[in-house]
Design a protein around this motif. Sequence first.
Motif, PDB file in Angstrom:
ATOM      1  N   MET A 109       0.995  -0.914   0.005  1.00  0.00           N
ATOM      2  CA  MET A 109      -0.076   0.149  -0.015  1.00  0.00           C
ATOM      3  C   MET A 109       0.960   1.286   0.079  1.00  0.00           C
ATOM      4  N   ILE A 110       0.546   2.210  -0.968  1.00  0.00           N
ATOM      5  CA  ILE A 110       1.263   3.314  -0.921  1.00  0.00           C
ATOM      6  C   ILE A 110       0.571   4.430  -0.211  1.00  0.00           C
ATOM      7  N   HIS A 111       0.651   5.192   0.600  1.00  0.00           N
ATOM      8  CA  HIS A 111      -0.191   5.983   1.462  1.00  0.00           C
ATOM      9  C   HIS A 111       0.277   7.602   1.220  1.00  0.00           C
ATOM     10  N   GLY A 112       1.249   7.703   0.410  1.00  0.00           N
ATOM     11  CA  GLY A 112       2.060   9.103   0.364  1.00  0.00           C
ATOM     12  C   GLY A 112       0.930  10.176  -0.423  1.00  0.00           C
ATOM     13  N   LYS A 113       0.940  11.447  -0.128  1.00  0.00           N
ATOM     14  CA  LYS A 113       0.100  12.552  -0.707  1.00  0.00           C
ATOM     15  C   LYS A 113       1.386  13.771  -0.942  1.00  0.00           C
ATOM     16  N   ILE A 114       1.924  13.460  -2.225  1.00  0.00           N
ATOM     17  CA  ILE A 114       3.085  14.295  -2.578  1.00  0.00           C
ATOM     18  C   ILE A 114       2.877  14.875  -4.115  1.00  0.00           C
ATOM     19  N   VAL A 115       3.286  16.033  -4.478  1.00  0.00           N
ATOM     20  CA  VAL A 115       3.179  16.547  -5.437  1.00  0.00           C
ATOM     21  C   VAL A 115       4.600  17.253  -5.901  1.00  0.00           C
ATOM     22  N   ILE A 116       5.193  16.984  -6.981  1.00  0.00           N
ATOM     23  CA  ILE A 116       6.360  17.444  -7.256  1.00  0.00           C
ATOM     24  C   ILE A 116       6.659  18.178  -8.651  1.00  0.00           C
ATOM     25  N   VAL A 117       6.932  19.761  -8.704  1.00  0.00           N
ATOM     26  CA  VAL A 117       6.539  20.192  -9.904  1.00  0.00           C
ATOM     27  C   VAL A 117       7.641  21.012 -10.355  1.00  0.00           C
ATOM     28  N   ASP A 118       8.249  20.786 -11.604  1.00  0.00           N
ATOM     29  CA  ASP A 118       9.399  21.141 -12.226  1.00  0.00           C
ATOM     30  C   ASP A 118      10.693  20.974 -11.531  1.00  0.00           C
ATOM     31  N   SER A 119      10.867  20.089 -10.705  1.00  0.00           N
ATOM     32  CA  SER A 119      11.923  19.761  -9.989  1.00  0.00           C
ATOM     33  C   SER A 119      12.426  20.937  -8.870  1.00  0.00           C
ATOM     34  N   LEU A 120      11.497  21.821  -8.783  1.00  0.00           N
ATOM     35  CA  LEU A 120      11.558  22.712  -7.811  1.00  0.00           C
ATOM     36  C   LEU A 120      10.717  22.874  -6.687  1.00  0.00           C
ATOM     37  N   VAL A 121       9.614  22.651  -6.786  1.00  0.00           N
ATOM     38  CA  VAL A 121       8.414  22.827  -5.956  1.00  0.00           C
ATOM     39  C   VAL A 121       7.993  21.384  -5.308  1.00  0.00           C
ATOM     40  N   SER A 122       7.781  21.187  -3.924  1.00  0.00           N
ATOM     41  CA  SER A 122       7.319  19.820  -3.589  1.00  0.00           C
ATOM     42  C   SER A 122       6.282  20.269  -2.694  1.00  0.00           C
ATOM     43  N   SER A 123       5.355  19.425  -2.734  1.00  0.00           N
ATOM     44  CA  SER A 123       4.159  19.445  -1.732  1.00  0.00           C
ATOM     45  C   SER A 123       4.084  18.038  -1.033  1.00  0.00           C
ATOM     46  N   ILE A 124       3.742  18.148   0.229  1.00  0.00           N
ATOM     47  CA  ILE A 124       3.508  16.825   1.134  1.00  0.00           C
ATOM     48  C   ILE A 124       2.554  17.228   2.506  1.00  0.00           C
ATOM     49  N   GLY A 125       2.042  16.208   2.734  1.00  0.00           N
ATOM     50  CA  GLY A 125       0.940  16.589   3.992  1.00  0.00           C
ATOM     51  C   GLY A 125       0.160  15.499   4.026  1.00  0.00           C
ATOM     52  N   SER A 126      -1.239  15.736   4.211  1.00  0.00           N
ATOM     53  CA  SER A 126      -2.161  14.993   4.573  1.00  0.00           C
ATOM     54  C   SER A 126      -3.357  14.749   3.575  1.00  0.00           C
ATOM     55  N   ILE A 127      -3.294  15.861   2.315  1.00  0.00           N
ATOM     56  CA  ILE A 127      -4.394  16.094   1.458  1.00  0.00           C
ATOM     57  C   ILE A 127      -4.134  14.946   0.359  1.00  0.00           C
ATOM     58  N   ASN A 128      -5.532  14.159   0.401  1.00  0.00           N
ATOM     59  CA  ASN A 128      -5.898  13.370  -0.735  1.00  0.00           C
ATOM     60  C   ASN A 128      -6.433  13.899  -1.906  1.00  0.00           C
ATOM     61  N   PHE A 129      -6.219  13.417  -2.940  1.00  0.00           N
ATOM     62  CA  PHE A 129      -6.943  14.001  -4.004  1.00  0.00           C
ATOM     63  C   PHE A 129      -8.316  13.571  -4.365  1.00  0.00           C
ATOM     64  N   ASP A 130      -9.150  13.885  -3.337  1.00  0.00           N
ATOM     65  CA  ASP A 130     -10.631  13.295  -3.628  1.00  0.00           C
ATOM     66  C   ASP A 130     -11.441  14.384  -2.934  1.00  0.00           C
ATOM     67  N   ALA A 131     -12.814  14.068  -3.093  1.00  0.00           N
ATOM     68  CA  ALA A 131     -13.672  15.081  -2.497  1.00  0.00           C
ATOM     69  C   ALA A 131     -13.631  15.078  -1.095  1.00  0.00           C
ATOM     70  N   ARG A 132     -13.473  13.974  -0.239  1.00  0.00           N
ATOM     71  CA  ARG A 132     -13.177  14.143   1.044  1.00  0.00           C
ATOM     72  C   ARG A 132     -12.107  15.104   1.821  1.00  0.00           C
ATOM     73  N   SER A 133     -11.046  15.228   0.994  1.00  0.00           N
ATOM     74  CA  SER A 133     -10.130  15.875   1.717  1.00  0.00           C
ATOM     75  C   SER A 133     -10.393  17.436   1.105  1.00  0.00           C
ATOM     76  N   PHE A 134     -11.114  17.569  -0.220  1.00  0.00           N
ATOM     77  CA  PHE A 134     -11.400  18.860  -0.529  1.00  0.00           C
ATOM     78  C   PHE A 134     -12.481  19.548  -0.108  1.00  0.00           C
ATOM     79  N   ALA A 135     -13.419  18.820   0.485  1.00  0.00           N
ATOM     80  CA  ALA A 135     -14.937  19.218   0.889  1.00  0.00           C
ATOM     81  C   ALA A 135     -15.428  19.090   2.233  1.00  0.00           C
ATOM     82  N   LEU A 136     -14.661  18.013   2.831  1.00  0.00           N
ATOM     83  CA  LEU A 136     -15.092  17.803   4.069  1.00  0.00           C
ATOM     84  C   LEU A 136     -14.064  17.717   5.465  1.00  0.00           C
TER      85      LEU A 136
END
Length: 427
Positions: free
Chosen positions: A343-370
């Motif tokens: 199971m891979i549980h990470g919540k990571i975004v990497i943009v242009d080899s410069l910017v990284s995002s990490i935390g608890s934010i899932n890419f779903d309606a529950r994280s975005f709206a609840l």
Amino acid sequence: MIPAIISIAVLLFAIALGVFIYTTLAVNAEADREQSIVSVPFVEHDPAAFMRALAGAAGHHVFDGNAITLYQNGVEIFPALLEGIASAKASVNFSTFIYEVGDIPTQFANAFADAARRGVEVRVVLDGRGSKTILPELIGMMKAAGCKVVWFRVIRWNTWAKYNHRNHRKLLIVDGTVAFTGGVGIADEWGGNGDSPEHWRDSHVRVLGPSVAAVQAAFVDNWNAATGELPVGDAFFPLLPVAGNTQVSAVQSNPANGTSAAQRSMAVLIAGATKRLWITNAYFIPSPPFVRALCAAKARGVDVKILVPGRYLDEPPVRWASRRTWRPLLKGGVELLEFQRTMIHGKIVIVDSLVSSIGSINFDARSFALNAEFGIVALDAGLARQFEDAFTDDLRSARRVVFEDLDHLSIGTRLVDAVCYWIRAQL
């Protein structure tokens, strides 16, 4: 008498079903809200301007002078967290969604209790749903040692309407000067090195510098919601010296009306990519606007890769709902890859080899709206390279999704996928 009881039961069921349907449709509508991004600086062209734009969208300013340390999997993460608790001199503030039964939960309970016994103020916020399996004995032991342990929204007759809004944040702040955040819960599944189905793959970071105040602010928000108390002052928010060269913007998200900070930050990260957009997300159910945004990124020449769980997933309906979004993503040229090792549980975004995002934010309606969520976005090429190296290594244990995978699905499977997608806000 019996017919009357049956009638009441039917009425209550109908009311509950009506509330479920109304809530699901309302949350889906909020999560599906179109994101029309206007004039976002591209990361590659002006990274500092991009960070300012993202901070404005998320509602937080940019903190200069930070240092971020990346930890991979429980073998690195848990010792760092426990060492942080053991080093505390004045305060330990901890908030989590998952706190289960096992060896690791016991280690953390003992660490909290030991800190309290030596005079450290220890505050622990446990989510009323995610941590419902914690042993009462552990809570009793922590409280007996002097820890303040509280619950975030346990279900009661007068609070049921808020029960679906969970605290999904993972936060640890020591002495107001050191913070940790990421995707890890307190359970034995996160032990080990992400190398077997019993040991999940995840990431966490340690934060030093002025942005620790933003992590503390997210904890204060949780504590205030759970207790009504509002802890402030130097003990919680000391003067924080420069610790490094990393710029950080915090994403503290409390969905209410309109789009959430979590949703807006993800939209800006996608809009700002010019070369590379690599995403790891455990619960990936993008709304139609986000599907279009990801495809638009690919159309402008961005290398878009999405890494999601494969057969090892603790919530199979999430995968079924996610599959409803795969065909349009594949048509848009987005690469979808399923992690095979565990199971891979990470919540990571990497943009242009410069910017990284990490935390608890899932890419779903529950994280975005609840859910209450938290993440950090860091401008640091060295840190981004570490995330990219880990992502590249994860790809060695992944398989690429192709159209044939979807073409071979039975009608029954497609129907189940459609139903799960429709109730995605409740998954």
